[in-house]
Motif scaffolding. Structure first.
Motif, short mmCIF file in Angstrom:
data_model
loop_
_atom_site.label_atom_id
_atom_site.label_comp_id
_atom_site.label_asym_id
_atom_site.label_seq_id
_atom_site.Cartn_x
_atom_site.Cartn_y
_atom_site.Cartn_z
N LEU A 1 0.82 -1.21 0.00
CA LEU A 1 0.00 0.00 0.00
C LEU A 1 0.85 1.26 0.00
O LEU A 1 0.66 2.17 -0.81
CB LEU A 1 -0.92 0.00 1.22
CG LEU A 1 -1.78 1.25 1.44
CD1 LEU A 1 -2.83 1.38 0.35
CD2 LEU A 1 -2.42 1.22 2.82
N VAL A 2 1.81 1.31 0.90
CA VAL A 2 2.63 2.51 1.05
C VAL A 2 3.76 2.55 0.02
O VAL A 2 4.10 3.61 -0.49
CB VAL A 2 3.20 2.58 2.49
CG1 VAL A 2 4.26 3.66 2.61
CG2 VAL A 2 2.05 2.81 3.48
N GLY A 3 4.32 1.41 -0.30
CA GLY A 3 5.52 1.38 -1.14
C GLY A 3 5.31 1.44 -2.63
O GLY A 3 6.24 1.76 -3.38
N GLU A 4 4.10 1.15 -3.09
CA GLU A 4 3.88 1.09 -4.53
C GLU A 4 4.33 2.35 -5.29
O GLU A 4 5.05 2.25 -6.29
CB GLU A 4 2.40 0.79 -4.82
CG GLU A 4 2.11 0.61 -6.29
CD GLU A 4 0.66 0.25 -6.54
OE1 GLU A 4 0.42 -0.51 -7.49
OE2 GLU A 4 -0.23 0.74 -5.80
N GLY B 1 -1.03 5.07 6.87
CA GLY B 1 0.41 4.87 6.77
C GLY B 1 0.88 3.89 7.81
O GLY B 1 0.07 3.29 8.53
N TYR B 2 2.18 3.72 7.89
CA TYR B 2 2.74 2.79 8.88
C TYR B 2 4.22 3.02 9.06
O TYR B 2 4.86 3.73 8.29
CB TYR B 2 2.45 1.34 8.47
CG TYR B 2 3.46 0.68 7.54
CD1 TYR B 2 4.19 -0.43 7.96
CD2 TYR B 2 3.67 1.13 6.24
CE1 TYR B 2 5.08 -1.07 7.11
CE2 TYR B 2 4.56 0.51 5.40
CZ TYR B 2 5.27 -0.60 5.83
OH TYR B 2 6.16 -1.23 5.00
N GLY C 1 6.08 5.32 5.97
CA GLY C 1 5.47 6.07 4.91
C GLY C 1 3.97 6.17 5.04
O GLY C 1 3.35 5.54 5.91
N LEU C 2 3.40 6.96 4.15
CA LEU C 2 1.96 7.19 4.10
C LEU C 2 1.37 6.53 2.87
O LEU C 2 2.03 6.43 1.83
CB LEU C 2 1.67 8.69 4.05
CG LEU C 2 2.06 9.51 5.27
CD1 LEU C 2 1.93 10.99 4.96
CD2 LEU C 2 1.23 9.13 6.47
N ALA C 3 0.11 6.11 2.99
CA ALA C 3 -0.63 5.63 1.82
C ALA C 3 -0.82 6.81 0.87
O ALA C 3 -0.94 7.96 1.31
CB ALA C 3 -1.97 5.06 2.27
N PRO C 4 -0.83 6.56 -0.43
CA PRO C 4 -0.85 7.65 -1.41
C PRO C 4 -1.93 8.70 -1.18
O PRO C 4 -1.65 9.90 -1.28
CB PRO C 4 -1.06 6.93 -2.74
CG PRO C 4 -0.47 5.58 -2.53
CD PRO C 4 -0.75 5.25 -1.09
N ARG C 5 -3.14 8.32 -0.82
CA ARG C 5 -4.21 9.31 -0.69
C ARG C 5 -4.05 10.21 0.53
O ARG C 5 -4.76 11.18 0.69
CB ARG C 5 -5.58 8.63 -0.70
CG ARG C 5 -5.86 7.83 0.55
CD ARG C 5 -7.20 7.12 0.50
NE ARG C 5 -8.26 8.06 0.27
CZ ARG C 5 -9.48 7.72 -0.07
NH1 ARG C 5 -9.80 6.47 -0.20
NH2 ARG C 5 -10.41 8.65 -0.24
#
Length: 154
Positions: free
Chosen positions: A35-38, A75-76, A93-97
Motif C-alpha cells: 500500500l505505502v511502497g507502490e 500509513g505505517y 510512509g503514508l498511503a498515497p491518498r
C-alpha cells in the motif's frame, strides 16, 4: 539521532491515530508494504514467499505500527531492533491518498518516540534515497535526525 532530546515532535492531527500491531501477522505487513511502497517502487520484497514474509514480520526484533485516519489505513512504520542496541526505522510512509495532509511529521515523531522507548536504545536511524518522496529527507531532519552518511550509486 543519538539522543532522544534531539526529537522535535510534531503534534497529532485531528482524526489520526497510531496503533501498534501487537498481534503479529505477516500478511498485514505485506499489505502495508504494498500500500505505502507502490508509488516509491518498493519491489525488493514482493517476490518473497509467505514463509519469508512470516520470518521477517513475526520475529521479536520487529515491531509494526499502523496509522489510521477515520478508520482507514493512512500509513505505517516498522522498527527493527539491531544487535548493537540501535533501532532502525525499517519502513516508514503514508498511503498515497494521505500524502500532503500533514500526517507525515507526526507519524515520524511517533516512530522516533517508540524507537527511543524500546530500551536499550543508543541510536535511531533510517535509510532514505532519491526514490523516496521529495519531502522525506526534510521530514527526517525537521524531526531532529542528522545525515550520518551519503552514498552515490550508478
Amino acid at each position: 539521532m543519538t539522543d532522544p532530546g534531539q526529537l522535535n515532535s510534531k503534534p497529532c492531527p485531528d482524526g489520526l491515530s497510531i496503533v501498534e500491531a501487537e498481534e503479529k501477522e505477516f500478511r498485514f505487513n505485506r499489505y502495508l508494504y504494498q500500500l505505502v511502497g507502490e508509488p516509491w517502487e518498493w519491489t525488493d520484497k514482493l517476490k518473497q514467499s509467505d514463509a519469508q514474509w512470516q520470518d521477517y514480520a513475526e520475529r521479536d526484533t520487529l515491531r509494526t505500527w499502523a496509522a489510521y485516519y477515520r478508520g482507514t489505513i493512512a500509513g505505517y512504520f516498522e522498527l527493527e531492533k539491531q544487535a548493537d542496541d540501535t533501532v532502525q526505522i525499517a519502513y516508514f510512509g503514508l498511503a498515497p491518498r494521505f500524502i500532503g495532509r500533514g500526517f507525515g511529521g507526526h507519524l515520524l515523531s511517533r516512530a522516533l518516540e517508540e524507537a527511543w522507548n524500546w530500551a536499550p536504545c543508543k541510536r535511531v536511524w533510517v535509510h532514505t534515497c532519491t526514490l523516496d518522496h521529495e519531502g522525506a529527507l526534510a521530514n527526517y531532519q525537521a524531526r531532529g535526525m542528522q545525515i550520518y552518511r551519503t552514498e552515490t550509486e550508478d
